[in-house]
Motif scaffolding. Structure first.
Motif, short mmCIF file in Angstrom:
data_model
loop_
_atom_site.label_atom_id
_atom_site.label_comp_id
_atom_site.label_asym_id
_atom_site.label_seq_id
_atom_site.Cartn_x
_atom_site.Cartn_y
_atom_site.Cartn_z
N ILE A 170 -83.71 -30.62 43.09
CA ILE A 170 -82.99 -29.87 42.06
C ILE A 170 -83.38 -28.39 42.09
O ILE A 170 -82.59 -27.54 41.71
N GLY A 174 -79.85 -27.38 42.83
CA GLY A 174 -79.39 -27.14 41.46
C GLY A 174 -79.74 -25.77 40.93
O GLY A 174 -79.25 -25.36 39.88
N SER A 244 -77.55 -32.98 39.81
CA SER A 244 -77.94 -31.64 39.39
C SER A 244 -76.76 -30.68 39.44
O SER A 244 -76.61 -29.81 38.57
N ARG A 248 -75.04 -28.88 36.23
CA ARG A 248 -74.83 -27.42 36.23
C ARG A 248 -73.36 -27.11 35.94
O ARG A 248 -73.05 -26.16 35.19
#
Length: 260
Positions: A170, A174, A244, A248
């Motif tokens: 992540i 992410g 992730s 987002r």
């Protein structure tokens, strides 16, 4: 996801689809004046805050503070995570710009909010609640923007798993791989003036430089190193990368709704 050399092959079709949606999100062009920038920063500041917990959790795995000290098998990634923490928590780059001393990127972000008139009350109240009553209670206090609340919950759910390959995933997909596109868009759309918003200008400039050129490529290599030839870890990393990016996207969608 892992055993390839091409960055484009590191993620699934679903990841690529989500990244395309993120990189072309209408949020980017909607932040076109000081008012919309204030709304964005009042949401996004929570993600700036929880980033440090993500980074610290990775550091606990790669470069733990143990006595007696045990040497690491991979000093390159130890250097990366220690340097990342150093830059994020006490960056000397601001000593001759916005501050007269090293400053954390979170601190610079708060100062950037103040200089454009954004409200820092709720993030300050939230952090005080984390100190006084703990994270779980703090996440329930009123007036935290719901998109930010859901985003933080995901971050800390992954942290609680205590799996370094998931944390690194992540961080890479992410966070570090996405931020430069957003910050470049903000600079272009807002046509920021260094004299009018010096803290924000410095913050965006610093992150565009660090995340795109240094942090993202090494973070992706870290995921490769932590997964190696483990099919299980590769599969788990694929799944968490997709999650992730989806989280987002929901965060961006929520901020976009707040703007409109």
């Amino acid at each position: 996801m892992i055993n390839t050399k091409s960055k484009s092959n590191l993620v699934t079709k679903q990841c690529n689809h989500l990244r395309e949606q993120l990189n072309n999100h209408p949020l980017y062009t909607s932040i076109d004046n000081t008012g919309s920038l204030r709304v964005f920063m009042e949401h996004h500041v929570f993600a700036v805050w929880d980033f440090m917990s993500l980074v610290k959790s990775i550091q606990n795995h790669l470069a733990p503070s143990t006595v007696p000290w045990i040497p690491s098998d991979n000093s390159r990634f130890v250097n990366f995570i220690n340097q990342l923490v150093l830059e994020e928590e006490s960056d000397n780059a601001y000593s001759d710009k916005a501050f007269n001393r090293p400053a954390s990127h979170f601190e610079v972000y708060l100062q950037s909010m103040t200089e454009i008139g954004a409200n820092t009350y709720f993030i300050s109240r939230f952090i005080n609640a984390v100190k006084d009553t703990g994270l779980d209670t703090a996440l329930k206090i009123p007036n935290i923007p719901e998109p930010a609340q859901q985003f933080m919950k995901f971050t800390f759910d992954v942290i609680k798993c205590n799996q370094p390959h998931l944390l690194a995933t992540i961080l890479a997909w992410g966070r570090e791989d996405l931020v430069p596109q957003l910050f470049q868009s903000l600079r272009q759309t807002l046509q920021l003036n260094k004299c009018v918003a010096p803290h924000l200008f410095s913050y965006l400039d610093r992150h565009i430089q660090l995340d795109e050129q240094e942090h993202a490529p090494i973070a992706i290599q870290l995921v490769q190193e932590l997964c190696k030839d483990s099919i299980t870890k590769q599969t788990e990393s694929i799944e968490i990368a997709e999650q992730s990016l989806a989280v987002r996207l929901e965060f961006w969608n929520g901020i976009y709704r707040a703007l409109n």
